[in-house]
Design a protein around this motif. Structure first.
Motif, PDB file in Angstrom:
ATOM      1  N   LEU A   1       0.825  -1.202   0.000  1.00  0.00           N
ATOM      2  CA  LEU A   1       0.000   0.000   0.000  1.00  0.00           C
ATOM      3  C   LEU A   1       0.863   1.258   0.000  1.00  0.00           C
ATOM      4  O   LEU A   1       0.538   2.256  -0.656  1.00  0.00           O
ATOM      5  N   LEU A   2       1.979   1.202   0.726  1.00  0.00           N
ATOM      6  CA  LEU A   2       2.832   2.385   0.866  1.00  0.00           C
ATOM      7  C   LEU A   2       3.812   2.560  -0.286  1.00  0.00           C
ATOM      8  O   LEU A   2       4.163   3.690  -0.633  1.00  0.00           O
ATOM      9  N   THR A   3       4.291   1.465  -0.857  1.00  0.00           N
ATOM     10  CA  THR A   3       5.382   1.570  -1.824  1.00  0.00           C
ATOM     11  C   THR A   3       4.949   1.391  -3.272  1.00  0.00           C
ATOM     12  O   THR A   3       5.726   1.690  -4.178  1.00  0.00           O
ATOM     13  N   SER A   4       3.744   0.904  -3.506  1.00  0.00           N
ATOM     14  CA  SER A   4       3.319   0.632  -4.885  1.00  0.00           C
ATOM     15  C   SER A   4       2.072   1.412  -5.287  1.00  0.00           C
ATOM     16  O   SER A   4       1.367   1.031  -6.223  1.00  0.00           O
ATOM     17  N   GLY A   5       1.796   2.488  -4.572  1.00  0.00           N
ATOM     18  CA  GLY A   5       0.650   3.322  -4.918  1.00  0.00           C
ATOM     19  C   GLY A   5      -0.679   2.797  -4.428  1.00  0.00           C
ATOM     20  O   GLY A   5      -1.733   3.337  -4.767  1.00  0.00           O
ATOM     21  N   GLY A   6      -0.644   1.744  -3.608  1.00  0.00           N
ATOM     22  CA  GLY A   6      -1.899   1.148  -3.151  1.00  0.00           C
ATOM     23  C   GLY A   6      -2.718   2.064  -2.273  1.00  0.00           C
ATOM     24  O   GLY A   6      -3.956   2.050  -2.337  1.00  0.00           O
ATOM     25  N   LEU A   7      -2.050   2.862  -1.444  1.00  0.00           N
ATOM     26  CA  LEU A   7      -2.791   3.741  -0.544  1.00  0.00           C
ATOM     27  C   LEU A   7      -3.535   4.810  -1.338  1.00  0.00           C
ATOM     28  O   LEU A   7      -4.679   5.154  -1.016  1.00  0.00           O
ATOM     29  N   GLU A   8      -2.921   5.320  -2.379  1.00  0.00           N
ATOM     30  CA  GLU A   8      -3.592   6.309  -3.232  1.00  0.00           C
ATOM     31  C   GLU A   8      -4.794   5.680  -3.940  1.00  0.00           C
ATOM     32  O   GLU A   8      -5.857   6.311  -4.063  1.00  0.00           O
ATOM     33  N   ILE A   9      -4.644   4.440  -4.380  1.00  0.00           N
ATOM     34  CA  ILE A   9      -5.762   3.732  -5.018  1.00  0.00           C
ATOM     35  C   ILE A   9      -6.907   3.569  -4.027  1.00  0.00           C
ATOM     36  O   ILE A   9      -8.086   3.783  -4.362  1.00  0.00           O
ATOM     37  N   GLU A  10      -6.578   3.191  -2.793  1.00  0.00           N
ATOM     38  CA  GLU A  10      -7.606   3.028  -1.759  1.00  0.00           C
ATOM     39  C   GLU A  10      -8.364   4.334  -1.538  1.00  0.00           C
ATOM     40  O   GLU A  10      -9.593   4.349  -1.411  1.00  0.00           O
ATOM     41  N   LYS A  11      -7.638   5.439  -1.476  1.00  0.00           N
ATOM     42  CA  LYS A  11      -8.277   6.736  -1.233  1.00  0.00           C
ATOM     43  C   LYS A  11      -9.189   7.115  -2.393  1.00  0.00           C
ATOM     44  O   LYS A  11     -10.290   7.667  -2.190  1.00  0.00           O
ATOM     45  N   ARG A  12      -8.766   6.821  -3.618  1.00  0.00           N
ATOM     46  CA  ARG A  12      -9.598   7.141  -4.776  1.00  0.00           C
ATOM     47  C   ARG A  12     -10.861   6.270  -4.784  1.00  0.00           C
ATOM     48  O   ARG A  12     -11.954   6.753  -5.116  1.00  0.00           O
ATOM     49  N   LEU A  13     -10.717   5.010  -4.415  1.00  0.00           N
ATOM     50  CA  LEU A  13     -11.890   4.147  -4.340  1.00  0.00           C
ATOM     51  C   LEU A  13     -12.846   4.605  -3.233  1.00  0.00           C
ATOM     52  O   LEU A  13     -14.069   4.542  -3.392  1.00  0.00           O
ATOM     53  N   ASP A  14     -12.286   5.067  -2.115  1.00  0.00           N
ATOM     54  CA  ASP A  14     -13.126   5.616  -1.048  1.00  0.00           C
ATOM     55  C   ASP A  14     -14.018   6.715  -1.592  1.00  0.00           C
ATOM     56  O   ASP A  14     -15.236   6.752  -1.332  1.00  0.00           O
ATOM     57  N   ALA A  15     -13.417   7.613  -2.357  1.00  0.00           N
ATOM     58  CA  ALA A  15     -14.179   8.748  -2.894  1.00  0.00           C
ATOM     59  C   ALA A  15     -15.216   8.285  -3.915  1.00  0.00           C
ATOM     60  O   ALA A  15     -16.358   8.776  -3.926  1.00  0.00           O
ATOM     61  N   LEU A  16     -14.839   7.336  -4.760  1.00  0.00           N
ATOM     62  CA  LEU A  16     -15.766   6.868  -5.790  1.00  0.00           C
ATOM     63  C   LEU A  16     -16.979   6.176  -5.175  1.00  0.00           C
ATOM     64  O   LEU A  16     -18.116   6.376  -5.625  1.00  0.00           O
ATOM     65  N   PHE A  17     -16.766   5.368  -4.141  1.00  0.00           N
ATOM     66  CA  PHE A  17     -17.884   4.659  -3.538  1.00  0.00           C
ATOM     67  C   PHE A  17     -18.688   5.537  -2.580  1.00  0.00           C
ATOM     68  O   PHE A  17     -19.826   5.214  -2.247  1.00  0.00           O
ATOM     69  N   ALA A  18     -18.100   6.649  -2.140  1.00  0.00           N
ATOM     70  CA  ALA A  18     -18.828   7.564  -1.250  1.00  0.00           C
ATOM     71  C   ALA A  18     -19.712   8.535  -2.021  1.00  0.00           C
ATOM     72  O   ALA A  18     -20.600   9.176  -1.439  1.00  0.00           O
TER      73      ALA A  18
END
Length: 335
Positions: A225-242
């Motif tokens: 999540l920290l080194t391969s862009g996963g955390l940014e993907i998670e945040k974008r998915l949070d916004a899309l599903f919200a």
């Protein structure tokens, strides 16, 4: 963590992170280690142990910790160095081998498992334990699994098999029946945060905490999540599903980015995050008494898992597979 960097290349290695063979600091599974060592001291250590639990929580690290304890003897430091470098004569690590044209094989083959026969023959005169770590059993192909089963049925004296297993459903029932099962739980978020701090993964304190909370108890997952862009993907998915309505422009942009050539890791992280959300939504629906919705979400999870497996096997368009998933996910509404 050990500062030794001697271990052979492995298919699942993460840059800058010690391999399980090198990692001399076990976190979160101290009770499991104590259980195995207590069985050893009592003279009732079963010859085969199945270390089960989600990927990335430290099962292989536990296996190597046991090996260091049993093989340490009077010269524990030298034994630890040999284990870290893959050169200890009484330890065999069975994992996916390097491929002839670079990279790694996609399975553990029968040729790898046949090394067990040579290993036990060449160490037969040694009165110490002979330990085989299978990492993971999920990667064994059918012939390899049957070859391992044959050895488990007639184990050599003072042999110990430590078999890592992520998904119990991928294991031959006959292999499981010959093992003691030791189930390992996902690591608590505070333990994960401490490990990330020890590894000095480059990230803010807030991002490390967020990764630890989202990684479902997996060190590997938190690092990715920290080194391969996963955390940014998670945040974008949070916004899309919200969002109150599907934001197809943002969904299209995400699908475009993570399906570009060279972004395979980003695609895998996106897929893992989508299925984790689907499973969490199903569990929440069940707990809140929405039985019909929970059943529909469970059915969608199974159908989508099968669809992605087939699509990836036949190299179908990954972007279209993702867009179809979002369409199906947003179409599932109601109680």
């Amino acid at each position: 963590m050990s500062d030794v960097d001697l271990a052979p290349a492995e298919h699942d290695a993460l840059e800058g992170v010690p391999s399980p063979a090198e990692n001399d600091r076990l976190r979160g599974h101290e009770a499991a280690l104590a259980q195995l060592l207590a069985a050893h001291r009592a003279g009732r250590l079963h010859h085969a142990w199945l270390l089960q639990g989600p990927r990335g929580i430290g099962k292989a690290t536990l296996a190597f910790a046991v090996a260091r304890q049993l093989l340490g003897g009077d010269d524990a430091g030298n034994a630890a160095r040999q284990i870290a470098s893959g050169s200890h004569p009484n330890l065999l690590h069975l994992t996916r081998a390097e491929a002839d044209r670079g990279g790694f094989k996609t399975q553990i083959t029968v040729d790898e498992v046949r090394k067990l026969n040579r290993f036990f023959q060449t160490t037969a005169g040694n009165d110490r334990w002979r330990i085989a770590i299978v990492d993971p059993a999920d990667d064994l192909n059918r012939n390899a699994a049957n070859a391992l089963l044959k050895t488990l049925e007639e184990p050599p004296d003072r042999s110990l098999f430590l078999i890592v297993n992520h998904l119990p459903g991928r294991l031959l029932p006959t292999i499981r029946s010959r093992c003691r099962v030791l189930r390992l739980d996902p690591l608590p978020a505070p333990v994960l945060t401490g490990i990330l701090d020890e590894l000095a993964i480059p990230a803010t304190e807030a991002d490390r905490g967020s990764a630890a909370a989202r990684a479902e108890g997996s060190v590997r997952g938190a690092i990715m999540l920290l080194t391969s862009g996963g955390l940014e993907i998670e945040k974008r998915l949070d916004a899309l599903f919200a969002a109150p309505e599907p934001e197809w422009h943002g969904i299209q942009a995400l699908a475009d980015e993570v399906t570009q050539r060279g972004r395979e890791t980003s695609f895998d992280l996106t897929l893992a995050a989508l299925f984790a959300r689907l499973a969490a939504d199903g569990e929440a629906a069940a707990l809140s008494g929405q039985g019909r919705r929970a059943a529909r979400l469970a059915r969608l999870h199974a159908e989508e898992a099968a669809r992605f497996r087939e699509g990836l096997a036949f190299n179908l368009d990954r972007k279209q597979m993702l867009l179809t998933h979002f369409h199906r996910r947003f179409a599932l509404a109601g109680p």
